[in-house]
Scaffold this active site. Structure first.
Site, PDB file in Angstrom:
ATOM      1  N   SER A  88      12.868  30.327  26.632  1.00 41.04           N
ATOM      2  CA  SER A  88      12.443  30.987  25.392  1.00 41.04           C
ATOM      3  C   SER A  88      12.948  32.414  25.368  1.00 41.04           C
ATOM      4  O   SER A  88      13.108  33.055  26.419  1.00 41.04           O
ATOM      5  CB  SER A  88      10.914  30.981  25.359  1.00 41.04           C
ATOM      6  OG  SER A  88      10.429  31.894  24.396  1.00 41.04           O
ATOM      7  N   TYR A 111       2.205  33.392  29.659  1.00 47.52           N
ATOM      8  CA  TYR A 111       3.076  32.300  29.200  1.00 47.52           C
ATOM      9  C   TYR A 111       4.542  32.666  29.455  1.00 47.52           C
ATOM     10  O   TYR A 111       5.319  31.881  30.012  1.00 47.52           O
ATOM     11  CB  TYR A 111       2.838  32.026  27.705  1.00 47.52           C
ATOM     12  CG  TYR A 111       3.994  31.365  27.005  1.00 47.52           C
ATOM     13  CD1 TYR A 111       4.264  30.016  27.189  1.00 47.52           C
ATOM     14  CD2 TYR A 111       4.853  32.103  26.176  1.00 47.52           C
ATOM     15  CE1 TYR A 111       5.345  29.415  26.565  1.00 47.52           C
ATOM     16  CE2 TYR A 111       5.923  31.515  25.545  1.00 47.52           C
ATOM     17  CZ  TYR A 111       6.170  30.174  25.741  1.00 47.52           C
ATOM     18  OH  TYR A 111       7.255  29.592  25.126  1.00 47.52           O
ATOM     19  N   LYS A 125       7.868  31.000  31.928  1.00 46.99           N
ATOM     20  CA  LYS A 125       9.257  30.685  31.554  1.00 46.99           C
ATOM     21  C   LYS A 125      10.227  31.399  32.499  1.00 46.99           C
ATOM     22  O   LYS A 125      11.225  30.833  32.950  1.00 46.99           O
ATOM     23  CB  LYS A 125       9.540  31.090  30.103  1.00 46.99           C
ATOM     24  CG  LYS A 125       8.814  30.264  29.070  1.00 46.99           C
ATOM     25  CD  LYS A 125       9.351  28.839  29.007  1.00 46.99           C
ATOM     26  CE  LYS A 125       8.603  27.992  27.995  1.00 46.99           C
ATOM     27  NZ  LYS A 125       8.909  26.549  28.090  1.00 46.99           N
TER      28      LYS A 125
HETATM   29  C1  UD1 Z   1       5.326  33.456  19.673  1.00 47.68           C
HETATM   30  C2  UD1 Z   1       5.085  34.053  21.009  1.00 47.68           C
HETATM   31  C3  UD1 Z   1       6.277  33.773  21.892  1.00 47.68           C
HETATM   32  C4  UD1 Z   1       6.452  32.271  22.026  1.00 47.68           C
HETATM   33  C5  UD1 Z   1       6.522  31.607  20.672  1.00 47.68           C
HETATM   34  C6  UD1 Z   1       6.348  30.137  20.915  1.00 47.68           C
HETATM   35  C7  UD1 Z   1       3.614  35.980  20.673  1.00 47.68           C
HETATM   36  C8  UD1 Z   1       3.511  37.471  20.668  1.00 47.68           C
HETATM   37  N1  UD1 Z   1       4.835  35.479  20.880  1.00 47.68           N
HETATM   38  O1  UD1 Z   1       6.515  34.054  19.115  1.00 47.68           O
HETATM   39  O2  UD1 Z   1       6.069  34.328  23.163  1.00 47.68           O
HETATM   40  O3  UD1 Z   1       7.629  31.984  22.734  1.00 47.68           O
HETATM   41  O4  UD1 Z   1       5.479  32.046  19.812  1.00 47.68           O
HETATM   42  O5  UD1 Z   1       6.349  29.427  19.748  1.00 47.68           O
HETATM   43  O6  UD1 Z   1       2.636  35.286  20.486  1.00 47.68           O
HETATM   44  N2  UD1 Z   1       2.670  36.093  12.003  1.00 47.68           N
HETATM   45  C9  UD1 Z   1       1.866  36.482  10.956  1.00 47.68           C
HETATM   46  N3  UD1 Z   1       0.757  35.727  10.670  1.00 47.68           N
HETATM   47  C10 UD1 Z   1       0.428  34.612  11.378  1.00 47.68           C
HETATM   48  C11 UD1 Z   1       1.270  34.211  12.462  1.00 47.68           C
HETATM   49  C12 UD1 Z   1       2.372  34.999  12.743  1.00 47.68           C
HETATM   50  O7  UD1 Z   1       2.113  37.481  10.293  1.00 47.68           O
HETATM   51  O8  UD1 Z   1      -0.593  33.953  11.084  1.00 47.68           O
HETATM   52  C13 UD1 Z   1       3.877  36.887  12.293  1.00 47.68           C
HETATM   53  C14 UD1 Z   1       3.913  37.460  13.691  1.00 47.68           C
HETATM   54  O9  UD1 Z   1       3.354  38.745  13.696  1.00 47.68           O
HETATM   55  C15 UD1 Z   1       5.412  37.473  13.970  1.00 47.68           C
HETATM   56  C16 UD1 Z   1       5.979  36.306  13.156  1.00 47.68           C
HETATM   57  O10 UD1 Z   1       4.982  36.004  12.193  1.00 47.68           O
HETATM   58  O11 UD1 Z   1       5.969  38.640  13.486  1.00 47.68           O
HETATM   59  C17 UD1 Z   1       6.254  35.081  13.986  1.00 47.68           C
HETATM   60  O12 UD1 Z   1       5.108  34.783  14.758  1.00 47.68           O
HETATM   61  P1  UD1 Z   1       5.012  33.480  15.669  1.00 47.68           P
HETATM   62  O13 UD1 Z   1       5.365  32.276  14.875  1.00 47.68           O
HETATM   63  O14 UD1 Z   1       3.689  33.495  16.351  1.00 47.68           O
HETATM   64  O15 UD1 Z   1       6.205  33.663  16.714  1.00 47.68           O
HETATM   65  P2  UD1 Z   1       6.498  34.845  17.764  1.00 47.68           P
HETATM   66  O16 UD1 Z   1       5.434  35.844  17.777  1.00 47.68           O
HETATM   67  O17 UD1 Z   1       7.875  35.321  17.503  1.00 47.68           O
END
Ligand code: UD1
Length: 336
Positions: A123, A147, A151
């Site tokens: 990842s 997590y 990895k």
């Molecule tokens: C997350 C994990 C990452 C992991 C991946 C696995 C964190 C900080 N990172 O990545 O380590 O490898 O998932 O799938 O948890 N967002 C919102 N509202 C929401 C959900 C997300 O605004 O309800 C935003 C987050 O702030 C982020 C983006 O959407 O900016 C993507 O979020 P997400 O899908 O959780 O992925 P990552 O954070 O990139």
């Protein structure tokens, strides 16, 4: 090739199994079903029109794993693992045992059986706090949470094996943010409980299972203030694994390759694209930042192009259209 898939009933494992079958490989897989449903495997069989052997097996059951590996496989695709960042902070030991010890068992069983070809689900989390975008494979690694630590540790196990025994060929595929679903809409992402990740949350809101999306922060130093991520269609990701299989002999021991598009999209762009795909406004509100989120991360995908001859072909609209087709037809996932 005769391919064994760990975590085959999960989101990415099921899509990879489908593309492997479509490409004519012989595929078998296992899963402990702790976070997935065997229904996905049934649907992969139906979509491919081909057999797909399934075993319920846990990576921590070393004797059973050794027996299965002894059947003789050309290559193993290793997807099985726990992946919720928040849960890993509460239960770091669970993550260490399940992900790292499980992978140790897998490598030992492969070694004992003389199978030394592996493609591992790594990842972009291994890049920790990103210093500069786009991120290439030489970026220093760091664990941002337990997590992410797993990895990193599993990558290190693979590097160590390959350093000790030059017969090993390992592709460490560093995924960016997988989203979307097979274009049939028959298989897709089915998280248990409230989704942690953005796209499943957005799609569950579109289908009416959630009231609104909370956008975690709009005061980041990005064009619209919301975080940028490199979303990649799960089918492109699956095809990246097929490309890695084809080119595995060119790997010098264990080597990491990014699988991303090279393009960052903001949270608001994702919500807008999802709204277009679903044909309805998806309600959202701006909420405080989520602890630990990076402002922006996207991939430098040049190595995947050069080494695997692969590049992502599907854009954000296709990702949303396909994810929506799955969510609309299966509002409660595989239990629908
Ligand atoms: C997350 C994990 C990452 C992991 C991946 C696995 C964190 C900080 N990172 O990545 O380590 O490898 O998932 O799938 O948890 N967002 C919102 N509202 C929401 C959900 C997300 O605004 O309800 C935003 C987050 O702030 C982020 C983006 O959407 O900016 C993507 O979020 P997400 O899908 O959780 O992925 P990552 O954070 O990139």
């Amino acid at each position: 090739m005769k391919v064994l898939v760990t975590g085959v009933s999960g989101y990415i494992g099921s899509h990879a199994a489908l593309e492997l079958l479509r490409a004519g490989h012989e595929v078998a897989g296992f899963d402990n079903l702790s976070n997935s449903s065997e229904e996905s495997v049934r649907r992969v069989r139906e979509l491919a029109g081909k057999p797909l052997r399934f075993e319920r097996l846990d990576l921590l059951d070393a004797p059973a794993l050794t027996r299965l590996l002894r059947e003789g496989w050309d290559v193993v695709l290793h997807f099985a693992g726990l992946k919720a960042v928040g849960e890993s902070v509460e239960k770091p030991e669970l993550y260490r045992v399940n992900n790292v010890s499980g992978s140790e068992n897998l490598l030992a069983a492969m070694d004992a059986a003389g199978c030394r070809r592996l493609v591992f689900s790594s990842s972009c989390t291994v890049y920790g706090e990103v210093k500069k975008n786009p991120v290439d494979e030489s970026h220093p690694r760091a664990a941002a949470n337990p997590y992410g630590r797993t990895k990193l540790d599993i990558e290190d196990l693979c590097f160590a094996r390959a350093a000790k025994d030059p017969a090993w060929r390992v592709a460490l595929l560093r995924y960016f943010n997988p989203v979307g679903a097979d274009a049939s809409g028959r298989i897709g992402e089915d998280p248990r409980g409230a989704p942690n990740n953005l796209m499943p949350f957005v799609m569950q809101t579109a289908v009416g299972r959630r009231d609104k999306v909370r956008v975690f922060g709009n005061d980041y130093p990005t064009p619209d203030g919301t975080c940028l991520r490199d979303y990649i269609h799960v089918t492109d990701l699956a095809l990246g694994h097929l490309a890695a299989l084809d080119r595995l002999d060119s790997f010098a021991g264990a080597q990491a390759v990014n699988l991303g598009t090279g393009h960052g999209s903001s949270v608001l762009e994702v919500i807008r694209a999802a709204s277009r795909a679903a044909g309805r406004d998806i309600p959202f509100e701006i909420a405080p930042r989520r602890a630990g989120d990076a402002a922006a991360i996207w991939a430098e995908p040049a190595l995947a192009r050069a080494k695997l001859g692969w590049r992502a072909a599907r854009g954000l609209d296709a990702m949303c259209a396909d994810h929506w087709r799955w969510q609309k037809a299966n509002p409660s996932g595989y239990a629908s």
